[in-house]
Write an enzyme that holds these catalytic residues in place. Structure first.
Site, PDB file in Angstrom:
ATOM      1  N   CYS A 495      17.572  39.848  -8.880  1.00 17.60           N
ATOM      2  CA  CYS A 495      17.628  41.098  -8.114  1.00 17.60           C
ATOM      3  C   CYS A 495      18.841  41.155  -7.182  1.00 17.60           C
ATOM      4  O   CYS A 495      19.470  42.204  -7.044  1.00 17.60           O
ATOM      5  CB  CYS A 495      16.333  41.320  -7.340  1.00 17.60           C
ATOM      6  SG  CYS A 495      15.802  39.924  -6.333  1.00 17.60           S
ATOM      7  N   ASP A 619      15.683  50.098  -6.071  1.00 23.54           N
ATOM      8  CA  ASP A 619      14.997  48.849  -6.410  1.00 23.54           C
ATOM      9  C   ASP A 619      15.573  48.252  -7.691  1.00 23.54           C
ATOM     10  O   ASP A 619      15.465  48.846  -8.769  1.00 23.54           O
ATOM     11  CB  ASP A 619      13.506  49.135  -6.590  1.00 23.54           C
ATOM     12  CG  ASP A 619      12.667  47.872  -6.593  1.00 23.54           C
ATOM     13  OD1 ASP A 619      13.212  46.799  -6.899  1.00 23.54           O
ATOM     14  OD2 ASP A 619      11.463  47.967  -6.284  1.00 23.54           O
ATOM     15  N   HIS A 621      14.412  45.790  -9.328  1.00 25.32           N
ATOM     16  CA  HIS A 621      13.382  45.113 -10.106  1.00 25.32           C
ATOM     17  C   HIS A 621      12.882  45.953 -11.279  1.00 25.32           C
ATOM     18  O   HIS A 621      12.028  45.500 -12.039  1.00 25.32           O
ATOM     19  CB  HIS A 621      12.201  44.739  -9.197  1.00 25.32           C
ATOM     20  CG  HIS A 621      12.579  43.845  -8.060  1.00 25.32           C
ATOM     21  ND1 HIS A 621      12.925  44.341  -6.815  1.00 25.32           N
ATOM     22  CD2 HIS A 621      12.695  42.495  -7.977  1.00 25.32           C
ATOM     23  CE1 HIS A 621      13.223  43.326  -6.008  1.00 25.32           C
ATOM     24  NE2 HIS A 621      13.092  42.199  -6.697  1.00 25.32           N
TER      25      HIS A 621
END
Length: 668
Positions: A495, A619, A621
């Site tokens: 990440c 994000d 992820h």
């Protein structure tokens, strides 16, 4: 568009302004977002308009940077006119001038005189003489007072009592709903002979060759092919050819008679620019230079027209002295602004041809001093810098690299003239407008290694829900990098790498760097190269954090970073004011790392009275396909409150966080 702001300006506002000037009922319209180019020094600004707009409409403003040593308000007209002739597209002209730093009426009169003189230099006295603006602005307060200098009444000024600022909601819409761009690109080679090695003889023959090339544009045998640029629809307008003999070189562009056209009238002289503007152009939604209607004009020379069949004849004239042969090549490319109802014949004769001649003579002046040695490699580029409603043109010398001091000083001078910030590269070659691809393909996607990357995925997401908050967002574009892209499995450990890739993409898209966005392995190799990691780190799945990201940005981009440490996620809202200042001043994406998670922060919404705040999180992820709707609906990009309505914490309360704030390089 919101109601235009009306500002009443009266002679009595400033006591130093005489009580003898008359009050005018004329309204001045200001479309440019920034009328005043702020600086700490007094000076003169040129006010730019167009005959396509009502009189005394200001579309942009350029600072006068060439002045006489005796006064910052006294222009060096030859130097200024040469620069403006290059920068300002044909179809625009000078509607006035503004003195910044003086409030006395006499300076307004001098500004109006300077504007009229500059207009005559740029357009010639055969154009209609028009009223011009003279303005004064106080240096500290920025309060502006406008006056009109009437045609035929040069002895006095009329005070303007109404100024309409119409620059709140997309002023570009007025520019591109009303007009279009004409583009002409012409490679040209000028061969000539000159006697001996004498510089004077070469200069004379070269000048004659330039004049002959300029005269050729008006040759009756020259034809102009007109077509819409990048028209993908089969229903688009068919190209037409205009002949030199059909052009009107004596028309007054500011008072041209637009033809009445019927559906069945397809005669050349009845064609107008609007007939070559795309009917599907989404100007109403996204008004800008990039998606304006663009008409391509190509030049053809018909050598066989009206010629008789004859045997070739050669004549031999021996030279009395040794001669030398030289070929000088140019890449001419001009942009012009035209009203959509302007006849095509007038657009070519009064815009395209004068623009080509101007550019040819500007290049001649640059080449002439080194004609017999290494003449410069000149190339025009077109730019659409922020805050400027129309394109500008710059001629760069490619003999120098962009980082060499001579080129840096050229760009710095341009930034000063246009009121652009001096800490970001807005006029480098990579920023230039690209007309070689269809504008429709220049959407929110970009291609990397065969995959499609989404760009600016936060655009259009719902509001944060913070009542009375002030939203501060990332400035510019970025690409969205997340887990499993490029067929690379980094789920569970990559990440921070993906956040770093998003940050690097921002610097690349803002043209601070030309390097490719690094892969995970390249990031690891960089950390090993600088000594932060052991060689065994390459190819591993080890996490990295904010400090490692700062090392990579410094090594690969020369970008310094500020790091904010907080002891737990509960303390992050306390940093909102500092984060808002970062987005307002730097505008770069921020990496947030805490525990084993990393996010990219794109903005904050903060109410400094109640303390309520939200974070715009991108994000990394996410593991799905690059589909904008799916990402937004799944909240992989969206506003996150530190504590939501159900009392759940977004940031971990028992983990410390590091925030990496990349700083813009100070460069042009």
């Amino acid at each position: 568009m919101r109601q235009a702001e009306k500002i009443q300006i009266h002679p009595s506002i400033h006591p130093s302004m005489g009580e003898t000037q008359r009050e005018s009922n004329t309204s001045v319209r200001i479309l440019c977002p920034n009328l005043l180019i702020r600086s700490n020094e007094p000076g003169l600004q040129w006010l730019i308009g167009s005959p396509s707009f009502p009189p005394l409409t200001v579309l942009s403003t350029f600072r006068c940077i060439h002045t006489h040593p005796s006064s910052p308000f006294s222009p060096d007209f030859p130097k200024e006119s040469e620069d403006l002739r290059m920068l300002m597209p044909r179809g625009l002209d000078i509607v006035g001038a503004l003195v910044v730093g003086e409030a006395d009426e006499k300076f307004a009169g001098e500004a109006a005189d300077a504007a009229r003189s500059m207009r005559n230099l740029l357009l010639g006295e055969d154009y209609e003489i028009r009223d011009v603006l003279g303005g004064v602005a106080e240096l500290d307060s920025g309060k502006v007072h406008f006056f009109v200098s009437r045609t035929g009444n040069l002895s006095g000024l009329e005070s303007v009592n109404s100024v309409a600022y119409e620059n709140q909601d997309h002023p570009e819409r007025q520019v591109w709903d009303r007009g279009c761009l004409l583009r002409c690109k012409l490679p040209i080679k000028l061969p000539f002979y000159f006697p001996g090695n004498r510089q004077s003889g070469a200069d004379e023959m070269y000048s004659q060759s330039i004049k002959a090339a300029a005269d050729k544009f008006k040759d009756p045998h020259v034809a102009y092919l007109v077509e819409i640029l990048n028209e993908s629809s089969a229903e688009g307008p068919q190209p037409v050819i205009l002949h030199g003999e059909d052009l009107d070189f004596h028309a007054d562009l500011s008072n041209v008679k637009h033809p009445n056209k019927s559906a069945g009238d397809i005669k050349t002289k009845s064609l107008v620019c609007a007939q070559f503007c795309s009917k599907s152009n989404p100007i109403s939604s996204f008004p800008s230079v990039e998606n304006a209607d663009i008409i391509q004009v190509s030049i053809l020379h018909n050598r066989s027209k009206n010629s008789r069949s004859a045997a070739p004849v050669a004549e031999y004239i021996p030279a009395s002295d040794a001669v030398h042969f030289l070929v000088v090549g140019y890449e001419l490319e001009v942009l012009c602004y035209a009203a959509k109802d302007l006849p095509l014949t007038c657009a070519v004769s009064k815009l395209i041809i004068p623009a080509l001649v101007d550019q040819l003579y500007l290049m001649k002046k640059a080449v002439l001093p080194n004609l017999l040695t290494q003449h410069p490699q000149l190339r025009p580029y077109h730019f659409s810098p922020p805050g400027i409603l129309h394109p500008i043109t710059v001629i760069y010398e490619l003999s120098y690299g962009e980082t060499e001091m001579k080129q840096v000083e050229v760009r710095r001078s341009l930034h000063l003239r246009l009121g652009l910030p001096l800490d970001r590269p807005l006029l480098r070659i990579v920023n230039a407008l690209n007309f070689s691809v269809n504008n429709e393909s220049m959407g929110n996607n970009s291609t990397r290694k065969g995959s499609i990357l989404l760009r600016d995925v936060h655009t259009g997401i719902p509001s944060s829900g913070v009542s009375g908050g002030l939203t501060s967002l990332i400035q510019g574009s970025y690409e969205y990098y997340h887990y499993l892209q490029d067929g690379f499995d980094d789920s569970g450990w990559g990440c921070a790498y993906r956040s770093l890739q998003t940050i690097v993409s921002w610097f690349k898209l803002q043209h601070y760097t030309s390097i490719d966005v690094p892969s995970h392995r390249e990031i690891q190799h960089t950390l090993v190269e600088i000594g932060d990691k052991e060689p065994s780190f390459i190819g591993s799945r080890e996490w990295i954090g904010a400090i490692e990201l700062s090392f990579v940005l410094d090594k690969l981009l020369g970008v310094s970073c500020k790091v904010i440490n907080v002891r737990s996620g509960a303390e992050l809202p306390e940093k909102c004011r500092e984060l808002a200042l970062h987005f307002e001043n730097q505008g770069t994406p921020i990496m947030i790392g805490g525990g084993v998670l990393a996010y990219t922060l794109l903005g904050v919404d903060y109410n400094d009275v109640s303390g309520d705040c939200a974070f715009l999180i991108l994000d990394p992820h996410y593991t799905g396909a690059d589909e904008h709707k799916k990402i937004i609906n799944g909240c992989w990009c969206g506003w996150k409150k530190a504590v939501d309505s159900k009392g759940r914490n977004f940031f971990l309360q028992d983990k410390f966080y590091n925030l990496l704030l990349p700083q813009r390089p100070n460069m042009v």
